[in-house]
Design an enzyme around this catalytic site. Sequence first.
Site, short mmCIF file in Angstrom:
data_model
loop_
_atom_site.label_atom_id
_atom_site.label_comp_id
_atom_site.label_asym_id
_atom_site.label_seq_id
_atom_site.Cartn_x
_atom_site.Cartn_y
_atom_site.Cartn_z
N ASP A 1 -19.73 102.96 -43.94
CA ASP A 1 -20.96 103.71 -43.66
C ASP A 1 -21.58 104.13 -44.99
OD1 ASP A 1 -23.00 105.28 -42.70
OD2 ASP A 1 -21.71 106.65 -41.56
N ASP B 1 -29.80 104.75 -43.03
CA ASP B 1 -28.43 105.12 -42.68
C ASP B 1 -27.91 104.05 -41.73
OD1 ASP B 1 -26.06 106.32 -42.03
OD2 ASP B 1 -26.93 108.16 -41.21
N HIS C 1 -28.72 110.95 -34.99
CA HIS C 1 -29.53 112.08 -35.48
C HIS C 1 -30.87 111.59 -36.01
CE1 HIS C 1 -28.19 110.65 -39.48
NE2 HIS C 1 -27.02 110.50 -38.90
N HIS D 1 -29.64 114.41 -42.01
CA HIS D 1 -29.56 114.98 -40.67
C HIS D 1 -30.80 115.85 -40.47
CE1 HIS D 1 -24.88 114.52 -40.57
NE2 HIS D 1 -25.53 113.38 -40.42
N GLU E 1 -26.28 105.89 -33.86
CA GLU E 1 -24.90 105.53 -34.20
C GLU E 1 -23.98 105.94 -33.06
OE1 GLU E 1 -23.10 107.64 -37.48
OE2 GLU E 1 -24.57 109.26 -37.36
N GLU F 1 -24.11 101.42 -36.50
CA GLU F 1 -25.26 102.31 -36.67
C GLU F 1 -26.45 101.56 -37.25
OE1 GLU F 1 -26.21 106.56 -38.96
OE2 GLU F 1 -24.50 105.33 -39.57
#
Length: 482
Positions: free
Chosen positions: A255, A266, A335, A343, A368, A463
């Site tokens: 990640d 992300d 998120h 976030h 994710e 994700e």
Amino acid sequence: MIAQTEEIQLAHEGEEEEDDQVIETTDQTKKKKKKKKKKKTNTITDQENEVDKTCQDSKIATTECNGNSDPKINDGDAIIDADDGHEQPEGNDTSKKKKKKKKKTASGGGSGNQDGPALKQTDPPTIPICQLFSNGNYPAGQIEHYTGSASYRTTSEEKRALDMMNSDIISDIRQAAEAHRQTRKYVQNFIKPGMTMIEICERLEETSRKLINENGLKAGLAFPTGCSLNHCAAHYTPNAGDKTVLKYDDVCKIDFGTHVNGRIVDCAFTVTFNPKYDPLIAAVKDATNTGIREAGIDVRLCDVGERIQEVMESYEIELNGKTYPIKSIRNLNGHSISQYLVHGGKSVPNVKGGEAIKMEENEFYAIETFGSTGKGIVHDDMETSHYMKNFDVGHVPLRTARAKQLLNVINQNFGTLAFCRRWLDRLGQTKYLLALKSLCDSGIIDPCPPLCDIKGSYSAQFEHTIFLRPTVKEVISRGDDY
């Protein structure tokens, strides 16, 4: 008298001959002028054709690294001029040449521009993405049109105008996404059992820094590389001295994130070597794609979570003769993502029963999902390696000079982006643990310890980052791999 008349006639004939010669001379002059004019027109036309051909072949670059001055949004076969959103009117030749736009075509799914990059990437990759696509036309992600009551957005002139206002943001996030795609492709090729986790992370981060053309807070890594193993689901990266080695039977979640001007990509994937984990991989990948498909403007977050859980928990896996149901990890969420804040405030649950808050236009989301063979609940465990400055913290007085100095280093190099202890080591910081603890105790820095399910269980993660544009939903980080 007769002789005088003859002289007058001869004189008239002479004048007529002179007039004929003058007329003939004038006609010849006109013809020459016409020929010269025609020749000049042909020359201009040839020059225009030559200029057009040169423009088509060379594609004059209009952008610099980590910036895009060409205000176009390129989706599929459509090209939109961000200046006014309309075709240029026909006018005189000069204005027409100035306003002439070359129609381009982009391919979705992050597979690259149809025009192709200006340079060819090296192996291993070292050329920055902004140099590979020097025209600023970075590959688009996967474009999905809104359906149902939101289907009007695709053709709405108002929404197209709003979309064109985001051209700079779209360019930045697509550049970060292409750097992520090329980095992870390289990682998927070199990662293998027997490598230490530090070696994996450092090779990945070194490549990612080159491709994103790291430049302070303008472009770089968005957060430390997570390489959580087996029952550990998230937030593990090795600290200095960690000798953990990747094994054949491990389930490793990679990640990592990239950003340009704070626009964060992300994106995560899971690496396994033993095919017995294939059902776990399939379940999580299917659940993530379901979340992406369900997400959209005015969609309730709780509805997305319910569909994710339904798909995830329809799978099971057999390990060592025992069958395990695959569970969604209920206290790990997707998120929203804001600029320089990974976030962003809204959570996308992986189970039903979440908040009834709706997704909104122009929001970024990290969709994710985590699947586990354990209890489906994670807790803090192991040594902390991830840290992040509190985005909302105000001025907090610090007593020690060392804590003040460390905070200054963090502000200059990371801002509100996450960082790890290895990155502080890389900046030459030593003996900083007490100062770092002081910053955490004062609430300026938030520690992010590893999150683990019960020991002996296995967890997987996939994700993607999506952008809910006014006209379409774009899966920014989508690639040929997943």
